[in-house]
Design a protein around this motif. Sequence first.
Motif, PDB file in Angstrom:
ATOM      1  N   THR A 134       0.784  -1.216   0.021  1.00  0.00           N
ATOM      2  CA  THR A 134      -0.005  -0.020  -0.032  1.00  0.00           C
ATOM      3  C   THR A 134       0.932   1.208   0.007  1.00  0.00           C
ATOM      4  O   THR A 134       1.073   2.133  -0.798  1.00  0.00           O
ATOM      5  CB  THR A 134      -0.922  -0.051   1.029  1.00  0.00           C
ATOM      6  OG1 THR A 134      -0.091  -0.244   2.445  1.00  0.00           O
ATOM      7  CG2 THR A 134      -1.734  -1.369   1.218  1.00  0.00           C
ATOM      8  N   PHE A 174      -3.553  10.943  -0.409  1.00  0.00           N
ATOM      9  CA  PHE A 174      -3.697  10.631  -1.704  1.00  0.00           C
ATOM     10  C   PHE A 174      -3.515  11.866  -2.462  1.00  0.00           C
ATOM     11  O   PHE A 174      -3.853  11.705  -3.649  1.00  0.00           O
ATOM     12  CB  PHE A 174      -5.213   9.970  -1.843  1.00  0.00           C
ATOM     13  CG  PHE A 174      -5.497   8.694  -0.932  1.00  0.00           C
ATOM     14  CD1 PHE A 174      -4.489   7.476  -1.172  1.00  0.00           C
ATOM     15  CD2 PHE A 174      -6.229   8.864   0.180  1.00  0.00           C
ATOM     16  CE1 PHE A 174      -4.839   6.533  -0.306  1.00  0.00           C
ATOM     17  CE2 PHE A 174      -6.170   7.715   1.098  1.00  0.00           C
ATOM     18  CZ  PHE A 174      -5.416   6.527   1.019  1.00  0.00           C
ATOM     19  N   LEU A 190       8.317  10.873  -3.284  1.00  0.00           N
ATOM     20  CA  LEU A 190       8.506  10.044  -4.411  1.00  0.00           C
ATOM     21  C   LEU A 190       9.712  10.559  -5.416  1.00  0.00           C
ATOM     22  O   LEU A 190      10.521   9.664  -5.686  1.00  0.00           O
ATOM     23  CB  LEU A 190       7.258   9.670  -5.401  1.00  0.00           C
ATOM     24  CG  LEU A 190       7.350   8.826  -6.506  1.00  0.00           C
ATOM     25  CD1 LEU A 190       7.235   7.465  -6.055  1.00  0.00           C
ATOM     26  CD2 LEU A 190       6.452   9.046  -7.864  1.00  0.00           C
ATOM     27  N   SER A 192       4.951  -0.625 -14.374  1.00  0.00           N
ATOM     28  CA  SER A 192       3.494  -0.364 -14.105  1.00  0.00           C
ATOM     29  C   SER A 192       2.963  -0.153 -12.836  1.00  0.00           C
ATOM     30  O   SER A 192       2.273   0.474 -12.271  1.00  0.00           O
ATOM     31  CB  SER A 192       2.650  -1.325 -15.131  1.00  0.00           C
ATOM     32  OG  SER A 192       2.712  -2.641 -14.359  1.00  0.00           O
ATOM     33  N   GLN A 193       3.472  -1.172 -11.976  1.00  0.00           N
ATOM     34  CA  GLN A 193       2.970  -0.964 -10.636  1.00  0.00           C
ATOM     35  C   GLN A 193       3.294   0.054  -9.925  1.00  0.00           C
ATOM     36  O   GLN A 193       2.643   0.852  -9.189  1.00  0.00           O
ATOM     37  CB  GLN A 193       3.515  -2.431  -9.664  1.00  0.00           C
ATOM     38  CG  GLN A 193       2.919  -2.510  -8.586  1.00  0.00           C
ATOM     39  CD  GLN A 193       3.363  -2.905  -7.363  1.00  0.00           C
ATOM     40  OE1 GLN A 193       4.777  -3.355  -7.591  1.00  0.00           O
ATOM     41  NE2 GLN A 193       2.799  -3.295  -6.304  1.00  0.00           N
ATOM     42  N   ILE A 194       4.557   0.568 -10.142  1.00  0.00           N
ATOM     43  CA  ILE A 194       4.836   2.042  -9.441  1.00  0.00           C
ATOM     44  C   ILE A 194       4.388   3.159 -10.344  1.00  0.00           C
ATOM     45  O   ILE A 194       3.964   4.099  -9.695  1.00  0.00           O
ATOM     46  CB  ILE A 194       6.457   1.908  -9.246  1.00  0.00           C
ATOM     47  CG1 ILE A 194       6.810   3.331  -8.526  1.00  0.00           C
ATOM     48  CG2 ILE A 194       7.217   1.993 -10.509  1.00  0.00           C
ATOM     49  CD1 ILE A 194       7.967   3.313  -7.936  1.00  0.00           C
ATOM     50  N   PHE A 224       1.614   3.676 -12.028  1.00  0.00           N
ATOM     51  CA  PHE A 224       0.137   3.693 -11.818  1.00  0.00           C
ATOM     52  C   PHE A 224       0.025   4.395 -10.147  1.00  0.00           C
ATOM     53  O   PHE A 224      -1.139   4.386  -9.706  1.00  0.00           O
ATOM     54  CB  PHE A 224      -0.679   2.622 -11.665  1.00  0.00           C
ATOM     55  CG  PHE A 224      -1.087   2.405 -13.129  1.00  0.00           C
ATOM     56  CD1 PHE A 224      -2.058   3.174 -13.828  1.00  0.00           C
ATOM     57  CD2 PHE A 224      -0.401   1.407 -14.025  1.00  0.00           C
ATOM     58  CE1 PHE A 224      -2.300   3.117 -15.235  1.00  0.00           C
ATOM     59  CE2 PHE A 224      -1.094   1.085 -15.579  1.00  0.00           C
ATOM     60  CZ  PHE A 224      -1.757   2.066 -16.064  1.00  0.00           C
ATOM     61  N   ALA A 225       1.059   4.480  -9.390  1.00  0.00           N
ATOM     62  CA  ALA A 225       0.850   5.160  -8.120  1.00  0.00           C
ATOM     63  C   ALA A 225       0.870   6.755  -8.387  1.00  0.00           C
ATOM     64  O   ALA A 225       0.589   7.368  -7.251  1.00  0.00           O
ATOM     65  CB  ALA A 225       2.051   4.796  -7.134  1.00  0.00           C
ATOM     66  N   LEU A 243      -2.513   9.272 -13.618  1.00  0.00           N
ATOM     67  CA  LEU A 243      -2.040   8.368 -14.668  1.00  0.00           C
ATOM     68  C   LEU A 243      -3.094   7.446 -14.860  1.00  0.00           C
ATOM     69  O   LEU A 243      -3.242   6.619 -14.131  1.00  0.00           O
ATOM     70  CB  LEU A 243      -0.669   7.861 -14.238  1.00  0.00           C
ATOM     71  CG  LEU A 243       0.321   7.329 -15.053  1.00  0.00           C
ATOM     72  CD1 LEU A 243       1.674   7.493 -14.795  1.00  0.00           C
ATOM     73  CD2 LEU A 243      -0.120   5.913 -15.506  1.00  0.00           C
TER      74      LEU A 243
END
Lengths: 363, 363, 363, 363
Positions: C2, C126, C134, C238-240, C242-243, C247
């Motif tokens: 998460t 969020f 990041l 993709s996993q990161i 889409f954080a 995007l």
Amino acid sequence: MTSTWGKMLKMTLFGQSHGVALGLVLDGLPAGFHLDTQRLQAFMWRRAPGLEEWTSSRQEQDKPQFICGLKDDTITGTPLAALIYNQDSNSADYQSWQNIARPGHADFTVFARYGMQAELIGGGFFSGRLTAPLCLAGGIAMQILEQQNIYIGAHIQEIGGIIDSSYDPILLTKEQLLIAGSRDFPVNDLPMGEQMKKSIRKAQQEKDSLGGIIEGAALGLPTGVGSPPFGGIENRLSQILFAIPALVGLEFGSGFGAAKQRGSQNNDPFIVEQGQIRTAGNNHGGVLGGISSGMPLIFRVAIKPTPSIAKEQRSVNMTTLQETKITVQGRHDPCIAPRALPCVVAATALALLDMMLEQGKIL
Amino acid sequence: MTSTWGKMLKMTLFGQSHGVALGLVLDGLPAGFHLDTQRLQAFMWRRAPGLEEWTSSRQEQDKPQFICGLKDDTITGTPLAALIYNQDSNSADYQSWQNIARPGHADFTVFARYGMQAELIGGGFFSGRLTAPLCLAGGIAMQILEQQNIYIGAHIQEIGGIIDSSYDPILLTKEQLLIAGSRDFPVNDLPMGEQMKKSIRKAQQEKDSLGGIIEGAALGLPTGVGSPPFGGIENRLSQILFAIPALVGLEFGSGFGAAKQRGSQNNDPFIVEQGQIRTAGNNHGGVLGGISSGMPLIFRVAIKPTPSIAKEQRSVNMTTLQETKITVQGRHDPCIAPRALPCVVAATALALLDMMLEQGKIL
Amino acid sequence: MTSTWGKMLKMTLFGQSHGVALGLVLDGLPAGFHLDTQRLQAFMWRRAPGLEEWTSSRQEQDKPQFICGLKDDTITGTPLAALIYNQDSNSADYQSWQNIARPGHADFTVFARYGMQAELIGGGFFSGRLTAPLCLAGGIAMQILEQQNIYIGAHIQEIGGIIDSSYDPILLTKEQLLIAGSRDFPVNDLPMGEQMKKSIRKAQQEKDSLGGIIEGAALGLPTGVGSPPFGGIENRLSQILFAIPALVGLEFGSGFGAAKQRGSQNNDPFIVEQGQIRTAGNNHGGVLGGISSGMPLIFRVAIKPTPSIAKEQRSVNMTTLQETKITVQGRHDPCIAPRALPCVVAATALALLDMMLEQGKIL
Amino acid sequence: MTSTWGKMLKMTLFGQSHGVALGLVLDGLPAGFHLDTQRLQAFMWRRAPGLEEWTSSRQEQDKPQFICGLKDDTITGTPLAALIYNQDSNSADYQSWQNIARPGHADFTVFARYGMQAELIGGGFFSGRLTAPLCLAGGIAMQILEQQNIYIGAHIQEIGGIIDSSYDPILLTKEQLLIAGSRDFPVNDLPMGEQMKKSIRKAQQEKDSLGGIIEGAALGLPTGVGSPPFGGIENRLSQILFAIPALVGLEFGSGFGAAKQRGSQNNDPFIVEQGQIRTAGNNHGGVLGGISSGMPLIFRVAIKPTPSIAKEQRSVNMTTLQETKITVQGRHDPCIAPRALPCVVAATALALLDMMLEQGKIL
């Protein structure tokens, strides 16, 4: 974190004691490593039942069938998978006490966790037979570590009050480390082993069982392996060692004995030997703050007495909630420590290999 | 698996003993839970130094500053983060033996792992001070578990050969469980505590330190918690417990004692009590095959003597490779067991909460 | 999975848009690496608001305060943590529409997920502001990769129908890769950038916002990086990626265009160049079967129009369930693509560094 | 993260295209769920080759043999494992171009990653055949989700420039969602399907292949599912979807189209319908900020043209580094999109089930 273990090396175990087969998937092995499958089989047989009078008479060859990941005995680098077919399961043994929780076993807790549809016969997924694929994986890990001059061994430290001579925590040699594992009964001191066997036989005749203590060690582990606080050597070893059924305690170095000592006794002075920093003693068991010190890694595990005994015991039928008696017939080891020993070695090898891979010390 | 721990609950620890602050990020807490921050602070103070004669005189308030994740003391559900500022670090203490590895500490192994640029003063990231954020996290976990009637406690079982009375593994009540933790010196039996303190004082006067044994327990854990073989209670507890510096051994139930028993003694018969399956004894320590049985969870950990002692010891300068002597001045606990105790409780709470969350028993 | 990301490199983000601070913990960095903190700050400022007319006027210096893990700008190897204090949050902006879900934002879904106690002001955890830590992490990763001659860049491919010239997927040089990032408005083709800015200004004057497409690329990635099927380059990126808020699409190489092609067009023939296997084209975007081919890594991401617009929109009060109108005042970017761009670069750097570490290519 | 995927649900894939068998281990399934194995088989056959003129003529029954984890078709809760034996592999096909990298395939990158001992024949572990166990796992996940009224479907959106009618992102019914999947050729609009098939046949006759676009959707997903920033729906779906070979792009909701829109067009106003908060439009594709909104989940993936084509192509012998020509004979789908479609559905089901389990919405 349930049936899959590891960070760089991912090990997945599956199967059931009385099902078709047990299985292993092992991913993350170094591609191109040549496996000595004969030695691998020999290692697995150290755990297999039916070989000695003091083990279960269940006859299992424990010969893995490799599904993928090996090509001419060379590791391809993609997942290695293998099945070990069950050949001599005898579910009839278990019919008489169906739904009656065997004391000391996980029948009741598995039932509470997964419900009545869980496969309990012979312990199902929670049987000691699941250590067969663990030993397969561990046997592979050992060969890879050996190429790095890292050796892992163990001996039975104690059974029935009889005590084997311990590893020398400072001067331990590779030969001394591995001698017990090469013997039918894995002790350093043969006469002690004979006494232990006698003690086991006696317990068995009395329809009872014995526990024991195993001392494990690793030689050649480089200084600086471990990622504390949560990925230190003790964290990583303990997490996998406690996957071995019947293992109920673990200590490193002087362990519980340290609790009775003073700092001035327990601290190991640093010295320089051949240009290397070493310690004069090894109460720390080769690990300080979760990181290897370069001294022999030393730990001990406690193995509880085999829960399956032929003596009548009180229990409960889990479906009717009636109290009842149970006599656990079947083919059980009167003392599981000798066969738990290769599992301890295997688990240690897996944890150390995973840590070596994680730190890029093996590619 | 290094500084981040957990599956559903992700705990990340950071900071250094002599840096600006220590820190915690805790993600995965149940949204909407109201935290009693006063009780949380009180729990943290059980670990804080400077409070008793037998602890380090370093004065740290250990008051967390919450950065996010709390709103009017209610958990928001997004990451909770907090800093604990270092207020009384005294790096001068460490100047005299810079680059000299303190025996029994991780200085040398951290140096071997991370190189000379690793911050070693006061143990850096590997200092016992990192258990301050661990206790903060554990204190939160405890409150959430208590809402489920799950209570965790511990007492000092043994220091300097003096033995406290053990928890009754079968009849243990919530009051008996928590009494030791409410005392300045966490024992069940007050006179034994006085003797332990005397023994600690004596060791300190002799510029030495003592180890100890802590017994931990949990009450109210539902039957059926645990995901063996790799996510069972022992695997999960051991992985986090061994993050506590100085913890060198762990046993569940009868533990190493089981190794000396026979199956007929060690097996706990199943019985029915008030319509529930229970065991007549509790040698299994509340966990069978990695899954909770509904009986009190009982375990013991061994704490080694504080490595920092005022006695002169042999050591090595890690940069010059010269052998030398070291006298570890500074403010150190002559026995760390009393302050390790809340850490053991905190770690246990975190592991059990994570498992409860994993099985959807807390949402 | 998460708020913590990564395998070898563990990144944990925390904080809230209108809280005290945002934060980062980054563990697993190579010990001993010397960081250029000025370049790091310069990279972070590419994302910071308030710098250009086309960004939010919120004034944030985005200067990280390092808590631990750095010693004289050298990475110690233990967790690096930093705080970025919020300096110019203005919660008053948000008072007028409290409890009213902003269309296109996560207010409603966060409320559904975490309940009313979730901190929603300014997007809470969020918010796009979480991309500040990041970018801090990514900026560090970039410097480490650069030492391996791996460079990552991106340019705005399209805004408001205006199209920038693409990267040459075969002949792309380091200079061409990095030129856009060195400009106030990150495009390859300056006149196109001017037109885009005009188009953004126009949308803003009309109380509206624009979306855009970003093209990213990496040069110098060795052949053979990626662990398919679940740890391949596309999975990890993709996993990161889409954080990153806003995007909404991602394609590699010819991507959605490939869907309209024939195999004979889309397949890239293999050739030999200077003794190395290469491809004649690069429709595959530098990745085949999840593993790097040694050709430039090329991908594009779609950024949706900024949801916060000054135009009146229909919405609902989440507590009263009354339909209502909302006009999202405040300081918002009329097009978020320019500031999302360094986030895309940062996320890519983190994913590639983690994969390089995993394969032991950086130690 | 390589061959094992998932958080609560752990899926491990193994096997090789031309080996003995493919395999699956799936752990974390809800104990006690009754599986409809006939429907499961029917779902797997949607992916199986040899069934239609537009698929490979390789004849594979793709009938799983369950090793463990099922008892009278009921899930036991312990790991479920299954083998799918390869019945019609024809390695002879691959002899002629041994060591020659097939353009568009992973031969070269796998070779670079794992070395020459990697099993490359038929793609080895990286073959599309590994999607057979993926579909087995996904078919199980679908049945569990359906019990929660969550349905997943997909249709071919586009092949060879021919465009199927899209799902209605707002009014989509379960029947409309599932109709395409029930057809031999999975489209919403039958005449469009006929044209697509013609187009595929034509490409095949011309020794070529086609790409395509698949639109996927899920109905019934509760509001509030997703754990951003790193465990949001897009992160979780993308990570597993990109495990499908040939998948080169992914977009949610209006996706790349959103990049061309203004905020006022792309934002979906919130409304109240039957006491529930909903959106008037669905450009957001059912996911806002990584969390489900309760609207239909809508996404599209791009499938590249099958790399295996009978046309002569340029390539390189990887061992000799000689440039050469290759004509990929064998039994290959001229367009893989129809058979990729059930894989997309399966992967989506697995990701959504894992997220539902993680949030305790299924126990």
